[in-house]
Design an enzyme around this catalytic site. Structure first.
Site, PDB file in Angstrom:
ATOM      1  N   GLY A 157      88.316 108.676  12.168  1.00 22.40           N
ATOM      2  CA  GLY A 157      88.113 109.508  13.351  1.00 22.40           C
ATOM      3  C   GLY A 157      88.791 110.851  13.144  1.00 22.40           C
ATOM      4  N   ALA A 239      99.253 104.317  13.357  1.00 17.66           N
ATOM      5  CA  ALA A 239      98.270 104.062  14.428  1.00 17.66           C
ATOM      6  C   ALA A 239      98.929 103.323  15.601  1.00 17.66           C
ATOM      7  CB  ALA A 239      97.092 103.302  13.860  1.00 17.66           C
ATOM      8  N   ARG A 240      98.866 102.000  15.563  1.00 17.00           N
ATOM      9  CA  ARG A 240      99.532 101.178  16.576  1.00 17.00           C
ATOM     10  C   ARG A 240     100.050  99.927  15.864  1.00 17.00           C
ATOM     11  NH1 ARG A 240      99.737 104.932  19.343  1.00 17.00           N
ATOM     12  NH2 ARG A 240      99.001 105.257  21.472  1.00 17.00           N
ATOM     13  N   GLU A 269     107.123  97.210  19.860  1.00 10.58           N
ATOM     14  CA  GLU A 269     107.957  98.379  20.049  1.00 10.58           C
ATOM     15  C   GLU A 269     108.784  98.286  21.317  1.00 10.58           C
ATOM     16  OE1 GLU A 269     105.154 101.471  18.229  1.00 10.58           O
ATOM     17  OE2 GLU A 269     106.180 102.532  19.838  1.00 10.58           O
ATOM     18  N   HIS A 287     108.105 106.033  16.111  1.00 11.01           N
ATOM     19  CA  HIS A 287     106.882 106.517  16.784  1.00 11.01           C
ATOM     20  C   HIS A 287     106.956 108.025  17.091  1.00 11.01           C
ATOM     21  CE1 HIS A 287     103.311 104.973  19.418  1.00 11.01           C
ATOM     22  NE2 HIS A 287     103.056 106.171  18.901  1.00 11.01           N
ATOM     23  N   ILE A 288     107.051 108.803  16.015  1.00  9.71           N
ATOM     24  CA  ILE A 288     107.222 110.262  16.197  1.00  9.71           C
ATOM     25  C   ILE A 288     106.119 111.090  15.534  1.00  9.71           C
ATOM     26  CG2 ILE A 288     109.745 110.187  16.491  1.00  9.71           C
ATOM     27  CD1 ILE A 288     109.950 111.087  13.495  1.00  9.71           C
TER      28      ILE A 288
END
Ligand code: NAP
Ligand code: GLV
Ligand code: GLV
Length: 326
Positions: A157, A239-240, A269, A287-288
């Site tokens: 994407g 991503a996640r 998380e 997560h930055i």
């Protein structure tokens, strides 16, 4: 006259709050040091017309039902797996997100993670600070080359394409997997070749995940997929967390089924799977990937504008559930 009452679940960059305050009555959860609890989010949103939330807040039907007048949930993120979109649509609530503005910043950080794990930058820093550097060594901290290798992008994407574009500068072969092939003009521009998931896993030296978290992508990378990767390959996840089975990853890193991993996101998380922090062949970040001053300001403005558009009865630029406007 005020457009309505807005609840913001964490302090976001000032530019976004200023836009909201020009036209709305704004309440912000002010604690900088912790996340609001589920109860605090429910209390905060009670009686409000609009919610601006972060990916750290789970926005369930229960939260929505605390605010019968809620018209919009504006997520300060491009990923929106934290929101029960179906429940929002059923209640006529518009859900918006912040695509595009963070694409290049996130791609930069995916590359920072890739380079860091391949060339052992974090280990090298720890080593040097610890006073262990005794002089140049032919066998000191040997890593793996990046240029000329094969990059595998899973999820071609916006961010996946921006990551692939950067690979041109490293003379890399690029494979990608997506649930559908992308436009041939894009394949051509990026010199990227479509592959099945299994082909990509077997061939890539660097596997980068850029799919959204959905029921289909949950644990997309598990024991089977890790075993398919080369023992010299690295997994990069900006991503996640739940896209990867983190327990299986810890095992694969321990047993050197793969060479290493670099993670910006985690399955639960902010908790980390036991064993992860003890491993040298993994780079961990909190997560930055979109965390630059410029991008976070753009996200704040975009999230505020999406929210304000809905309160003005206009179509927001970035809507997740357009069917709600029909
Ligand atoms: P995007 O443009 O929607 O790209 C996602 C890509 O994944 C699309 O090409 C999509 O294919 C593909 N995809 C979706 N489901 C799939 C599946 N089941 N199998 C294979 N491919 C699938 O989104 P983006 O802006 O690049 O962002 C991607 C994700 O990155 C976000 O959802 C977010 O979770 C994460 N993110 C993380 C950070 C961070 O701070 N670490 C920052 C920004 C974003 P289609 O073309 O068929 O839709
Ligand atoms: C960050 O993780 C985002 O989805 O924007
Ligand atoms: C290393 O510093 C070299 O000159 O090869």
């Amino acid at each position: 006259m005020s457009l309505g009452r807005v609840y913001v679940t964490r302090p976001i960059p000032q530019a976004g709050l200023d836009l909201l305050r020009q036209e709305c009555e704004v309440t912000v959860f002010e604690d900088q040091d912790r996340l609001p609890t589920k109860e605090e989010v429910i209390e905060g949103v009670r009686g409000k017309d609009a919610l601006l939330c972060l990916l750290t807040e789970e926005i369930t039907a229960e939260v929505m039902d605390a605010a019968p007048n809620l018209k919009v949930i504006s997520n300060y993120a491009v990923g929106y797996n934290n929101i029960d979109v179906e429940a929002a649509t059923a209640r006529g609530i518009v859900v918006t997100n912040t695509p595009g503005v963070l694409t290049e910043t996130t791609a930069d950080f995916a590359w920072a993670l890739l380079m860091a794990v391949a060339r052992r930058v974090v280990e090298a820093d720890r080593f040097t600070r610890a006073g262990k550097f005794q002089g140049w060594g032919p066998l000191l901290l040997l890593g793996s080359d990046v240029y000329g290798k094969c990059l595998g992008v899973i999820g071609m994407g916006r961010i996946g394409q921006a990551i692939a574009r950067r690979a041109r500068g490293f003379d890399m072969r690029v494979l990608y997997y997506n649930r559908r092939r992308v436009d041939p003009a894009i394949e051509n521009e990026l010199q990227a070749t479509y592959a099945s998931l299994d082909e990509l896993l077997q061939e890539a030296d660097y596997v980068v995940l850029t799919v959204p978290l959905t029921p289909e992508t949950h644990h997309l990378i598990g024991p089977r997929e890790l075993a398919m990767m080369k023992p010299t390959a690295y997994l990069i996840n900006p991503a996640r967390g739940p896209v990867v089975d983190e327990k299986a990853l810890v095992e694969a890193l321990k047993s050197r089924t793969i060479a290493g991993a670099a993670l910006d996101v985690f399955e639960e998380e902010p908790k980390l799977t036991p064993g992860l922090t003890e491993l040298d062949n993994v780079v961990l970040a909190p997560h930055i990937a979109s965390a630059t001053t410029e991008t976070r300001t753009k996200m704040a403005i975009m999230a505020a504008e999406n929210l304000l558009a809905v309160l003005r009865n206009q179509r927001p630029k970035h809507i997740v559930n357009p069917e709600v406007l029909k």
